[in-house]
Design an enzyme around this catalytic site. Structure first.
Site, PDB file in Angstrom:
ATOM      1  N   GLN A  52       5.907  -1.066  -4.603  1.00 14.97           N
ATOM      2  CA  GLN A  52       4.870  -0.255  -5.236  1.00 14.97           C
ATOM      3  C   GLN A  52       5.296   1.203  -5.404  1.00 14.97           C
ATOM      4  O   GLN A  52       4.541   2.022  -5.908  1.00 14.97           O
ATOM      5  CB  GLN A  52       3.582  -0.308  -4.404  1.00 14.97           C
ATOM      6  CG  GLN A  52       2.964  -1.689  -4.325  1.00 14.97           C
ATOM      7  CD  GLN A  52       1.746  -1.744  -3.404  1.00 14.97           C
ATOM      8  OE1 GLN A  52       1.184  -0.720  -3.035  1.00 14.97           O
ATOM      9  NE2 GLN A  52       1.348  -2.948  -3.029  1.00 14.97           N
TER      10      GLN A  52
ATOM     11  N   HIS B   3       1.388   0.703  -0.692  1.00 13.98           N
ATOM     12  CA  HIS B   3       0.224   1.537  -0.398  1.00 13.98           C
ATOM     13  C   HIS B   3       0.558   3.023  -0.264  1.00 13.98           C
ATOM     14  O   HIS B   3       0.208   3.670   0.716  1.00 13.98           O
ATOM     15  CB  HIS B   3      -0.470   1.044   0.876  1.00 13.98           C
ATOM     16  CG  HIS B   3      -1.025  -0.336   0.753  1.00 13.98           C
ATOM     17  ND1 HIS B   3      -1.840  -0.887   1.712  1.00 13.98           N
ATOM     18  CD2 HIS B   3      -0.897  -1.287  -0.221  1.00 13.98           C
ATOM     19  CE1 HIS B   3      -2.177  -2.123   1.340  1.00 13.98           C
ATOM     20  NE2 HIS B   3      -1.610  -2.379   0.163  1.00 13.98           N
TER      21      HIS B   3
ATOM     22  N   GLU C 269     -13.024  -1.844  -3.574  1.00 17.29           N
ATOM     23  CA  GLU C 269     -14.271  -1.093  -3.505  1.00 17.29           C
ATOM     24  C   GLU C 269     -14.195   0.252  -4.205  1.00 17.29           C
ATOM     25  O   GLU C 269     -13.136   0.859  -4.330  1.00 17.29           O
ATOM     26  CB  GLU C 269     -14.696  -0.897  -2.047  1.00 17.29           C
ATOM     27  CG  GLU C 269     -13.682  -0.243  -1.149  1.00 17.29           C
ATOM     28  CD  GLU C 269     -14.089  -0.302   0.323  1.00 17.29           C
ATOM     29  OE1 GLU C 269     -14.500  -1.373   0.806  1.00 17.29           O
ATOM     30  OE2 GLU C 269     -13.995   0.749   0.984  1.00 17.29           O
TER      31      GLU C 269
ATOM     32  N   TYR D 159     -14.428   5.519   6.228  1.00 14.38           N
ATOM     33  CA  TYR D 159     -14.682   4.444   5.267  1.00 14.38           C
ATOM     34  C   TYR D 159     -14.258   3.068   5.780  1.00 14.38           C
ATOM     35  O   TYR D 159     -14.279   2.109   5.028  1.00 14.38           O
ATOM     36  CB  TYR D 159     -14.056   4.818   3.911  1.00 14.38           C
ATOM     37  CG  TYR D 159     -14.892   5.901   3.264  1.00 14.38           C
ATOM     38  CD1 TYR D 159     -15.907   5.595   2.368  1.00 14.38           C
ATOM     39  CD2 TYR D 159     -14.761   7.225   3.669  1.00 14.38           C
ATOM     40  CE1 TYR D 159     -16.731   6.586   1.858  1.00 14.38           C
ATOM     41  CE2 TYR D 159     -15.582   8.225   3.166  1.00 14.38           C
ATOM     42  CZ  TYR D 159     -16.570   7.886   2.259  1.00 14.38           C
ATOM     43  OH  TYR D 159     -17.408   8.866   1.767  1.00 14.38           O
TER      44      TYR D 159
ATOM     45  N   TYR E 106      -4.639 -11.493   4.642  1.00 15.29           N
ATOM     46  CA  TYR E 106      -3.955 -12.473   3.791  1.00 15.29           C
ATOM     47  C   TYR E 106      -3.618 -13.762   4.534  1.00 15.29           C
ATOM     48  O   TYR E 106      -3.441 -14.801   3.904  1.00 15.29           O
ATOM     49  CB  TYR E 106      -2.681 -11.853   3.206  1.00 15.29           C
ATOM     50  CG  TYR E 106      -2.974 -10.791   2.175  1.00 15.29           C
ATOM     51  CD1 TYR E 106      -3.520 -11.127   0.937  1.00 15.29           C
ATOM     52  CD2 TYR E 106      -2.720  -9.449   2.427  1.00 15.29           C
ATOM     53  CE1 TYR E 106      -3.804 -10.160  -0.006  1.00 15.29           C
ATOM     54  CE2 TYR E 106      -3.000  -8.474   1.488  1.00 15.29           C
ATOM     55  CZ  TYR E 106      -3.542  -8.837   0.272  1.00 15.29           C
ATOM     56  OH  TYR E 106      -3.831  -7.870  -0.659  1.00 15.29           O
TER      57      TYR E 106
END
Length: 377
Positions: free
Chosen positions: A91, A157, A250, A260, A271
């Site tokens: 990523q 991430h 979300e 959060y 997973y």
């Protein structure tokens, strides 16, 4: 070439559109609708990640492997020199790009990318430079002003989305938890957080954990996972859009000092199938405005402001990988509701609104197209 696309649902889109809600926090999922816009192809880019318009109508586009492109309204595309070396893979790579609030006079742009560290570690960084457009476009005086701390192993991430406060005084930055889970709850690092910085990358005065010093003084909110969207609405409220695990994507109204919940709670599961307590089991933690299970796999999002699409003013438009298109949401106070899904037949990474009120999207693909969406009439 202008072409009207007919409705084309991928299997993922069919799955996402057909599943109902499993808790009040979950999406009131809308049916996928016939496209209410015509589509113009404006160019093709190699794994594009982010896009930002400049005052003259041109745009900066980052390509994940490490290139920064200048797209012009006549559809010519030019490479910008002086870009940083990026750690590309998974990523990671080149990330966000934003012109500074005073770009018209300073020419300053802000950029994020992934930087390699020691012993197979890496982390996102934030830099700023002057964009020189006389002669061959180039970045001048590039300097790194912020780093994810600590650098860790893995290639997931990073998040690294930029948003400027409505008064233009501060820079907000999303920092993912790098698939390490627990750092999101630890206020001694800046992973899994939304950060509030000065325009020079320092902790902004008045942050909720300023007394902690160090990187803790950067933190605005915590308990986040992988935040790929960060935007202010017309009322000056900050929102983030983030990926959940297996379920639990979300949209959040981001408030200072709030937790959060990740990885303590989620509306999805791990997973490997191991369950995670749901958001609703911890009312002491910030609750999402809406969550999705199954996922929509979001890219970026915008609040649409304009009258070219009647009825959409103030609503949220989300770029989605899983449905291969765009979701449209309405906001009611602290909650959001799905209004429509529009399949474009390809993973969508980026979404922006132009000065002309049209919507521009970038496909998430090795040859991702830049598409302009305009009303039919």
């Amino acid at each position: 070439m202008i072409r009207k696309l007919s409705l084309a649902l991928s299997p993922l889109a069919l799955v996402a559109a057909s599943c109902g809600q499993s808790s009040p926090a979950h999406s009131q999922q809308a049916e996928t609708e016939q496209l209410p816009f015509r589509i113009t192809e404006l160019g093709t880019f190699a794994e594009p990640w982010a896009m930002a318009f400049l005052p003259d109508g041109s745009a900066l586009i980052t390509e994940k492997a490490g290139k920064l492109k200048l797209w012009k309204a006549d559809r010519t595309v030019v490479d910008i020199a002086g870009v940083p070396a990026v750690d590309y893979g998974g990523q990671g790579g080149f990330g966000d790009v934003k012109p500074a609030p005073d770009f018209a006079t300073s020419g300053t742009v802000y950029l994020t990318w992934v930087e390699a560290g020691l012993h197979d570690t890496r982390g996102a960084v934030l830099g700023k430079a002057r964009l020189a457009l006389d002669g061959s476009p180039r970045l001048e005086g590039l300097q790194v002003i912020w780093k994810q701390t600590p650098k860790v192993t893995g290639r997931g991430h990073f998040s690294h989305r930029i948003a400027f406060s409505p008064d233009w005084r501060y820079l907000f930055l999303s920092s993912g938890e790098r698939q390490k889970f627990t750092p999101a709850q630890d206020l001694t690092n800046n992973l899994g957080k939304v950060l509030r910085l000065t325009l020079d990358g320092k902790p902004a005065p008045g942050n909720p954990f300023a007394a902690k010093g160090g990187v803790g003084a950067e933190i605005w909110s915590y308990g986040h996972r992988n935040l790929l969207g960060l935007q202010f609405d017309a009322r000056g409220q900050l929102w983030d859009l983030e990926h959940g695990p297996m379920g639990g994507d979300e949209l959040n109204h981001v408030e200072p000092g709030r937790n959060y919940g990740w990885p303590l709670v989620s509306d999805g599961d791990h997973y490997d199938g191991k369950p995670i307590p749901r958001n609703a089991t911890r009312p002491d933690l910030a609750q999402p405005a809406i969550s999705w299970n199954p996922v929509i796999a979001p890219g970026d999002f915008i609040f649409y402001h304009g009258d070219r699409f009647p009825g959409w003013n103030g609503q949220v438009l989300i770029a989605s990988f899983a449905i291969g298109g765009i979701l449209r949401l309405s906001i009611d106070g602290e909650k959001a509701k799905e209004e429509a899904r529009y399949s474009l037949g390809q993973r969508i990474r980026e979404i922006r609104q132009g000065a002309d009120g049209a919507i521009y999207v970038l496909e998430d693909a090795p040859e991702g197209r830049l598409l302009k969406l305009e009303p039919m009439a």
